[in-house]
Scaffold this active site. Structure first.
Site, PDB file in Angstrom:
ATOM      1  N   HIS A 104       0.827  -1.206   0.000  1.00 28.76           N
ATOM      2  CA  HIS A 104       0.000   0.000   0.000  1.00 28.76           C
ATOM      3  C   HIS A 104       0.860   1.255   0.000  1.00 28.76           C
ATOM      4  O   HIS A 104       0.875   1.992  -0.986  1.00 28.76           O
ATOM      5  CB  HIS A 104      -0.949   0.002   1.212  1.00 28.76           C
ATOM      6  N   HIS A 123      -1.728   1.060   7.868  1.00 27.18           N
ATOM      7  CA  HIS A 123      -3.184   1.160   7.685  1.00 27.18           C
ATOM      8  C   HIS A 123      -3.830  -0.212   7.778  1.00 27.18           C
ATOM      9  O   HIS A 123      -4.882  -0.454   7.195  1.00 27.18           O
ATOM     10  CB  HIS A 123      -3.501   1.835   6.344  1.00 27.18           C
TER      11      HIS A 123
HETATM   12 FE1  FES Z   1       0.334  -0.839   4.722  1.00 21.85          FE
HETATM   13 FE2  FES Z   1      -1.009   1.358   4.201  1.00 21.85          FE
HETATM   14  S1  FES Z   1       1.114   1.120   4.268  1.00 21.85           S
HETATM   15  S2  FES Z   1      -1.793  -0.610   4.658  1.00 21.85           S
END
Ligand code: FES
Length: 174
Positions: A104, A123
């Site tokens: 992500h 997140h």
């Molecule tokens: Fe891992 Fe956003 S950096 S869920």
């Protein structure tokens, strides 16, 4: 009235002439030599280095071993899960390896030995290590890059590719 008829006649002739040109153009277009369709050129070939990451003797069941692949700037882990999994390497088919950079936004992932997942503190994305790094929760939009592993007769474990793009890279191999 006669003048009007003449104008209609001229208009009709011009229309017919235009139609003839259009028909000729269409015929020419149809009779153009047909070039055979070609397959689109392949995407840039990425040749992965075959790197020895560890030996089976270095692994403890269900404990991550930190490694780097395909280079030292790409952290990852090897895991001996203790149960045969799809894509697992080694005599028991239970050795897997993953990038530990969250797809992500690049946070480093932590291993949870209880449910055999890699988890993101950023997140909260979660990835199932028994299911090829399948994303099971959170905001990432791709699964976790998994290593293609090979184990030789001496038990040395080699990584020879990845099945997804590592976060932040245009190509896994820089
Ligand atoms: Fe891992 Fe956003 S950096 S869920």
């Amino acid at each position: 009235m006669e003048r009007c008829n003449r104008l209609v006649d001229v208009g009709r002739r011009q229309f017919l002439r235009g139609s003839a040109f259009a028909a000729a153009g269409a015929a020419a277009a149809v009779s153009l030599p047909v070039t055979p369709a070609r397959a689109a050129p392949g995407l840039a070939l990425v040749e992965y280095p075959s790197n020895r990451l560890a030996n089976i003797a270095d692994l403890k069941p269900n404990e991550p071993l930190d490694v780097g692949y395909p280079d030292d700037n790409a952290p990852g882990v090897l895991l001996k899960l203790g149960t045969r999994v799809e894509g697992g390497a080694g005599p028991d088919g239970d050795i897997v390896g993953f990038s530990t950079v969250c797809p992500h936004k690049g946070f480093p992932l932590n291993y949870n030995a209880e449910d055999r997942t890699l988890n993101c503190p950023g997140h909260y994305s979660r990835f199932d290590c028994e299911a090829g790094g399948l994303q099971i929760w959170g905001q990432a939009t791709q699964n976790l890059p998994q290593y293609q592993l090979r184990v030789d007769k001496k038990g040395d474990i080699f990584a020879e590719g990845l099945d997804e793009l590592i976060y932040g890279r245009l190509s896994n191999v820089l």
